[in-house]
Design an enzyme around this catalytic site. Structure first.
Site, PDB file in Angstrom:
ATOM      1  N   ASN A  59       6.677   8.096  -1.201  1.00 48.36           N
ATOM      2  CA  ASN A  59       6.671   6.629  -1.195  1.00 48.36           C
ATOM      3  C   ASN A  59       7.999   6.102  -0.673  1.00 48.36           C
ATOM      4  O   ASN A  59       8.056   5.101   0.021  1.00 48.36           O
ATOM      5  CB  ASN A  59       6.460   6.092  -2.612  1.00 48.36           C
ATOM      6  CG  ASN A  59       4.998   6.161  -2.996  1.00 48.36           C
ATOM      7  OD1 ASN A  59       4.162   6.559  -2.191  1.00 48.36           O
ATOM      8  ND2 ASN A  59       4.693   5.786  -4.210  1.00 48.36           N
ATOM      9  N   VAL A  90       0.838  -1.204   0.000  1.00 46.20           N
ATOM     10  CA  VAL A  90       0.000   0.000   0.000  1.00 46.20           C
ATOM     11  C   VAL A  90       0.873   1.253   0.000  1.00 46.20           C
ATOM     12  O   VAL A  90       0.545   2.265  -0.608  1.00 46.20           O
ATOM     13  CB  VAL A  90      -0.958  -0.028   1.212  1.00 46.20           C
ATOM     14  CG1 VAL A  90      -1.703   1.279   1.343  1.00 46.20           C
ATOM     15  CG2 VAL A  90      -1.935  -1.176   1.081  1.00 46.20           C
ATOM     16  N   ALA A  91       2.036   1.150   0.670  1.00 43.64           N
ATOM     17  CA  ALA A  91       2.940   2.301   0.723  1.00 43.64           C
ATOM     18  C   ALA A  91       3.397   2.680  -0.672  1.00 43.64           C
ATOM     19  O   ALA A  91       3.605   3.845  -0.987  1.00 43.64           O
ATOM     20  CB  ALA A  91       4.139   1.968   1.588  1.00 43.64           C
ATOM     21  N   GLU A 140      -1.943   5.798  -5.110  1.00 41.56           N
ATOM     22  CA  GLU A 140      -3.398   5.738  -5.252  1.00 41.56           C
ATOM     23  C   GLU A 140      -4.024   6.928  -5.972  1.00 41.56           C
ATOM     24  O   GLU A 140      -4.853   6.786  -6.862  1.00 41.56           O
ATOM     25  CB  GLU A 140      -4.070   5.584  -3.882  1.00 41.56           C
ATOM     26  CG  GLU A 140      -3.892   4.241  -3.236  1.00 41.56           C
ATOM     27  CD  GLU A 140      -2.630   4.189  -2.402  1.00 41.56           C
ATOM     28  OE1 GLU A 140      -1.942   5.213  -2.319  1.00 41.56           O
ATOM     29  OE2 GLU A 140      -2.315   3.121  -1.830  1.00 41.56           O
ATOM     30  N   ASP A 162      -1.034  31.716 -40.441  1.00 40.07           N
ATOM     31  CA  ASP A 162      -1.622  32.570 -41.473  1.00 40.07           C
ATOM     32  C   ASP A 162      -1.300  34.011 -41.142  1.00 40.07           C
ATOM     33  O   ASP A 162      -0.894  34.323 -40.028  1.00 40.07           O
ATOM     34  CB  ASP A 162      -3.147  32.456 -41.420  1.00 40.07           C
ATOM     35  CG  ASP A 162      -3.643  31.204 -42.090  1.00 40.07           C
ATOM     36  OD1 ASP A 162      -2.872  30.606 -42.827  1.00 40.07           O
ATOM     37  OD2 ASP A 162      -4.801  30.848 -41.843  1.00 40.07           O
TER      38      ASP A 162
HETATM   39  P1  ATP Z   1      -3.440  35.134 -45.215  1.00 37.00           P
HETATM   40  O1  ATP Z   1      -2.243  34.386 -44.900  1.00 37.00           O
HETATM   41  O2  ATP Z   1      -3.197  36.588 -45.315  1.00 37.00           O
HETATM   42  O3  ATP Z   1      -4.612  34.791 -44.373  1.00 37.00           O
HETATM   43  P2  ATP Z   1      -4.564  33.637 -47.247  1.00 37.00           P
HETATM   44  O4  ATP Z   1      -3.655  32.499 -47.377  1.00 37.00           O
HETATM   45  O5  ATP Z   1      -5.853  33.457 -46.565  1.00 37.00           O
HETATM   46  O6  ATP Z   1      -3.782  34.828 -46.693  1.00 37.00           O
HETATM   47  P3  ATP Z   1      -6.079  34.087 -49.558  1.00 37.00           P
HETATM   48  O7  ATP Z   1      -7.286  34.551 -48.846  1.00 37.00           O
HETATM   49  O8  ATP Z   1      -6.023  32.753 -50.156  1.00 37.00           O
HETATM   50  O9  ATP Z   1      -4.820  34.253 -48.654  1.00 37.00           O
HETATM   51  O10 ATP Z   1      -5.749  35.181 -50.635  1.00 37.00           O
HETATM   52  C1  ATP Z   1      -4.740  35.030 -51.584  1.00 37.00           C
HETATM   53  C2  ATP Z   1      -4.828  36.153 -52.567  1.00 37.00           C
HETATM   54  O11 ATP Z   1      -6.077  36.048 -53.256  1.00 37.00           O
HETATM   55  C3  ATP Z   1      -4.832  37.537 -51.938  1.00 37.00           C
HETATM   56  O12 ATP Z   1      -3.549  38.074 -51.922  1.00 37.00           O
HETATM   57  C4  ATP Z   1      -5.715  38.344 -52.868  1.00 37.00           C
HETATM   58  O13 ATP Z   1      -4.958  38.895 -53.898  1.00 37.00           O
HETATM   59  C5  ATP Z   1      -6.640  37.320 -53.458  1.00 37.00           C
HETATM   60  N1  ATP Z   1      -7.953  37.370 -52.786  1.00 37.00           N
HETATM   61  C6  ATP Z   1      -8.217  37.282 -51.484  1.00 37.00           C
HETATM   62  N2  ATP Z   1      -9.530  37.337 -51.244  1.00 37.00           N
HETATM   63  C7  ATP Z   1     -10.137  37.479 -52.444  1.00 37.00           C
HETATM   64  C8  ATP Z   1     -11.498  37.578 -52.874  1.00 37.00           C
HETATM   65  N3  ATP Z   1     -12.513  37.538 -52.023  1.00 37.00           N
HETATM   66  N4  ATP Z   1     -11.729  37.696 -54.185  1.00 37.00           N
HETATM   67  C9  ATP Z   1     -10.714  37.695 -55.063  1.00 37.00           C
HETATM   68  N5  ATP Z   1      -9.433  37.614 -54.730  1.00 37.00           N
HETATM   69  C10 ATP Z   1      -9.123  37.499 -53.427  1.00 37.00           C
END
Ligand code: ATP
Length: 939
Positions: free
Chosen positions: A726, A311-312, A316, A358
């Site tokens: 222990n 038990v020691a 537990e 991102d």
């Molecule tokens: P982040 O790292 O900044 O979040 P992301 O990886 O989400 O970027 P995206 O949203 O894929 O990037 O955008 C990539 C590129 O696509 C942008 O640089 C822009 O030029 C273009 N883009 C972004 N949003 C739109 C949209 N709604 N319509 C058209 N082109 C867009």
């Protein structure tokens, strides 16, 4: 009574694809043309009126499934008694009861022991049960913190409503990444595809159409989308025809027992260790039995003795303490905006070595403002910040067409402030929100433009193509409005139209556009190009709509870094965590932002683009990642993210990766810690992630890493704490046996009083310690590192050894000073009772100081403050008070065979108790000096 606008409940409740609804045309909704679906479900293209939706919600109830039934309580409790510990102890208790029955004369002590061991099992089971129950409640509460919403049209307005408020007749707006929240008939589909895996088990994208289909199994209807599935591509609209338990999902939804909870690696390590220790306890117990039997002791007394040893040794309270500590970590992280969805992430966070992050929203505020518009060599400045359409475009005339086309090619909506304290907001993509704002600033009346050129179809944005196109009716023909990343768009342009003058896009023009884009990007702006083309048909193929375009110009939008990120980045750097920015944006935009938040500090970061990655084999990629450079991955798509995560993992790194889009899901699932955005992310990403950031900020990742490290440290603290006593319990017993003393220096019941009385609360308090101040000043722990490392074992032996020497010395000193020969001692000899009371009190006091010693690894306890964990002091105080009660209260004296201690005894024991703390402080000081010497030494 039924009216046209007020269908009977039966009408809608049975309005499923499987059968026609009374009041609706005589055909299931899937067989109707899209235009007739509205009438069949008593709604319209503009959706239900809000009041109508309210009324239907009251009538049909919330769009929810009944909660899965938990396992019955007796089964949950029963499960607690079947683990190895419990079984060993139950068997021990049963044998002790038996021994008591066989004893002549019967000794009350044996019965006490049997009952005490049984009590241990029950207590442990109760703690385990309560902990699991609370973990489940926490998980439910956390889930509720990420509200599940969906976009609907109500009275022509696009709104975001909780999924539980959906009613039959609601027109829902679907986009890639959305979870489908009810069964719906698709009425509009643009490259729409869903993943029906939760219903059919087949995990691939299946296209959806708005056309009627013939009869067949409901789930095969290509014009329906079902609750529980996800939209993986495209966009569309659909009308809800079944909600809650009347959906297909509701029908097959089993009220199944909760899935078995999986152990995390740490829990596994501790369970394995505990099992080993239990095995060792059994072996040592058996050995003791064998050693004592030939010395003339009775079988029963030898057995009770051996049981005491066992038990020691059995820890537990350990598994329960571990679970509580992990749960505390989860709650703390939730307070810091990081929701843990899988317990595994708590531990993985502590050893994270790489964060792939991102840019938009995570490092920046995702509050986009267009500050520059470029066309034909002229840059137009834009004033104003945020989404309020207050501000101006300098000389807007030449860029009006650009702003009109960009504005038409948007799905987002601006929402005016509801009160004086509110601000303008964007519903939808923030990049598009910024375009709507700049269009308004440039004098474009978008509503009128949309009426004049209504949208007929669209090709939604996706991060692989980096483009978005909408097709509009324009006069007698049609017009495609296209916007997207400059490189992608420029490749599809043949002409240009600047300041109303159209012409061919020459190589010089292209060079000018690229230079202008670079100039904007190097200021940290996100850059989009805008183009247009005329079409003959309303439904062109995507390639047709997106080629032969006329370029109108560029827009550059500012997205300021989040203020808190700079500190968080610096903390991660100090903590030896590599941060790799992964963005879809232009390299110059990426670099500018990375510099602003401190991810890039050297003049020569390595910038790799998506196409660069494509041209790189795995070996080259591995070599790239092996370099300790500042790395930026720009213009990449989610597939690249996945590749980079895998490559880092090949190198043995523990990778956290952020993501928000539906196609980020594979990377999120594959990474050690997938981090999804709570505010801006898609349902699919949130589902795939192990952690969800409520505020989307990188700073919350850093905070979670810090807390994750603290959880690990805390687990080590209470392991050292629990295992060291222990040794304090075992050594005197072994010493007595080998010295030929006929009785135990500490009885099994006393040991249980320590293990489950005075030690449990301090262990829990250690599990809840706040992070040590320098927790982010050390490199991440290695993935290979075992919880019970040589260092931890060494510390257990060090602290436990000092404790053991102290109490063993006290015991023999007290016995020896009495002058009574060993063989004359019986259980009732007063000196013996005093001596065993001193051993127990000695361990309790020593554990009080031990708890302080284990609080830090290297720092002096004075630095973190002796009083800085009041819960620990209170828990330790409770243990000492309990010991005093055991020593002084007559009923407890009878149970534990103890005697009242004198003030002098306490003083001696307290003095001895401080020894482990003082010795450990000396050891830490030596370590600190050694570290300082090593740091100071030239390399
Ligand atoms: P982040 O790292 O900044 O979040 P992301 O990886 O989400 O970027 P995206 O949203 O894929 O990037 O955008 C990539 C590129 O696509 C942008 O640089 C822009 O030029 C273009 N883009 C972004 N949003 C739109 C949209 N709604 N319509 C058209 N082109 C867009």
């Amino acid at each position: 009574m039924r009216t046209d606008t007020d269908p009977s409940p039966g009408a809608e409740k049975t309005a499923t694809v499987a059968g026609p609804s009374p009041g609706a045309p005589d055909a299931p909704v899937r067989q109707l043309p899209a235009a007739d679906v509205y009438t069949a479900l008593h709604t319209s293209r503009r959706g239900l009126a809000p009041a109508q939706a309210q009324e239907r919600l009251k009538r049909y109830g919330a769009n929810e499934l009944p909660r899965a039934r938990r396992r019955p309580v007796w089964r949950e409790l029963g499960a607690q008694f079947t683990d190895l510990f419990a079984v060993v102890l139950l068997v021990a208790s049963a044998i002790t009861f038996l021994a008591y029955g066989l004893q002549e004369p019967r000794e009350v002590g044996t019965l006490q022991l049997a009952v005490a061991i049984l009590a241990v099992v029950v207590l442990n089971a109760a703690i385990g049960f309560a902990q699991e129950y609370s973990a489940e409640r926490t998980a439910q509460a956390l889930e509720a913190m990420v509200p599940h919403t969906c976009r609907v049209l109500r009275g022509g307005e696009r709104l975001e409503v909780p999924a539980r408020d959906l009613v039959p007749g609601d027109v829902v707006v679907l986009e890639a990444g959305d979870a489908v929240s009810a069964d719906c008939r698709v009425v509009e589909a643009h490259e729409l595809a869903v993943n029906n895996a939760p219903l059919t088990g087949e995990s691939n994208a299946v296209g959806r159409t708005a056309d009627p289909v013939a009869t067949g199994p409901a789930l095969e209807a290509r014009n329906c989308v079902f609750m529980g599935t996800d939209v993986v591509a495209g966009a569309g609209r659909a009308v809800v025809y079944a909600t809650g338990s009347t959906t297909e999902f509701g029908r097959i939804y089993r009220l199944a027992a909760a899935a078995p909870r999986q152990k995390t690696p740490l829990q596994h390590q501790v369970a394995v260790m505990a099992r080993r220790v239990a095995g060792a306890a059994l072996a040592i117990g058996a050995l003791m039995f064998a050693v004592r039997l030939p010395t003339g002791q009775s079988v029963v007394s030898s057995f009770v003795f051996a049981l005491g040893v066992m038990v020691a040794l059995v820890p537990e309270g350990l598994p329960a303490t571990l679970s509580v500590s992990l749960a505390i970590g989860v709650r703390r992280m939730a307070r810091r905006q990081a929701l843990i969805k899988r317990l595994l992430a708590v531990e993985a966070l502590g050893s994270t070595t790489v964060v792939c992050t991102d840019k938009t929203g995570t490092l920046t505020q995702a509050e986009m403002t267009v500050t520059r518009v470029w066309a034909g060599g002229v840059t137009h400045a834009v004033t104003g910040v945020g989404y309020a359409p207050d501000g101006e475009v300098a000389e807007p005339g030449p860029v009006r067409e650009l702003l009109r086309v960009a504005g038409l090619c948007c799905d987002a909506r601006l929402v005016a402030p509801a009160g004086p304290r509110e601000r303008w907001k964007v519903l939808g993509d923030t990049t598009e929100g910024a375009l709507l704002v700049v269009a308004a600033k440039g004098g474009v009346e978008l509503e009128a433009e949309e009426e004049a050129a209504p949208r007929v179809t669209e090709f939604p944005f996706d991060s692989d193509r980096k483009l978005m196109t909408t097709v509009h009716k324009a006069g007698a023909g049609y017009q495609a409005c296209v916007k997207g990343a400059p490189v992608e768009l420029l490749a599809r342009c043949t002409d240009r139209e600047w300041d109303g003058r159209r012409g061919q896009l020459t190589e010089r023009d292209r060079a000018a556009v690229v230079a202008a884009g670079d100039e904007l990007a190097s200021q940290g702006l996100r850059v989009l190009a805008v183009a247009r083309r005329e079409l003959d048909s309303p439904r062109p193929a995507q390639d047709e709509a997106e080629s032969g375009l006329t370029l109108l110009g560029l827009v550059g939008m500012l997205d300021p870094p989040r203020p808190e990120v700079t500190d968080a980045v610096a903390a991660c750097r100090r903590a030896g965590i590599r941060i790799v920015m992964v963005t879809g944006d232009h390299p110059l935009t990426g670099e500018a932002v990375a510099r602003r938040v401190g991810i890039v500090q050297r003049p020569d970061p390595v910038v790799v683009t998506g196409s660069g990655l494509d041209g790189m084999g795995d070996e080259a990629l591995d070599a790239l990642l092996a370099e300790p450079s500042e790395l930026l991955l720009c213009r990449v798509s989610p597939e690249h993210k996945m590749r980079v995560v895998t490559a880092f993992q090949r190198r043995g790194e523990v990778v956290a990766v952020t993501g928000d889009g539906a196609n980020d899901a594979p990377a999120l699932k594959h990474a050690d810690i997938g981090v999804a955005m709570g505010a801006a992310g898609t349902d699919v990403a949130r589902e795939a992630a192990a952690m969800v950031l409520l505020d989307d900020s990188f700073a919350s990742i850093a905070a979670a890493v810090r807390l994750g490290r603290a959880v690990y440290q805390n687990i080590r603290k209470f392991l050292v704490y629990l295992f060291s006593h222990n040794i304090g319990e075992l050594v005197p017993i072994l010493a007595a046996t080998f010295a030929g003393f006929p009785l135990v220096p500490i009885s099994a019941v006393q040991i249980l009083a320590i293990d489950l009385g005075s030690d449990v609360l301090p262990a829990l308090a250690l599990g809840a310690e706040p992070p040590e101040p320098d927790v982010m000043d050390r490199p991440p722990r290695s993935r290979q590192e075992r919880l019970f490392s040589a260092a931890v074992m060494g510390r257990i032996l060090f602290l436990g050894g000092i404790q053991a020497i102290g109490v063993t010395a006290v015991f023999f000193w007290h016995i020896g000073a009495s002058g009574i020969p060993f063989d004359d001692f019986t259980k009732d000899t007063p000196v013996y009772r005093e001596a065993i009371t001193m051993v127990q009190a000695g361990i309790v006091l020593s554990q009080f100081f031990n708890a302080l010693a284990v609080r830090t690894d290297r720092q002096s306890i004075r630095k973190v403050g002796l009083l800085s964990n009041p819960a620990l002091l209170a828990a330790g105080g409770f243990g000492v008070a309990l010991m005093a009660a055991i020593s002084y209260l007559p009923p407890l004296q009878t149970v534990f065979n103890t005697a009242p201690l004198t003030a002098g005894d306490w003083a001696v024991l307290a003095g001895l108790g401080t020894l482990p703390l003082l010795a450990d402080e000396t050891r830490k000081a030596w370590l600190r000096r050694r570290d300082a010497r090593r740091k100071g030494a030239p390399r």
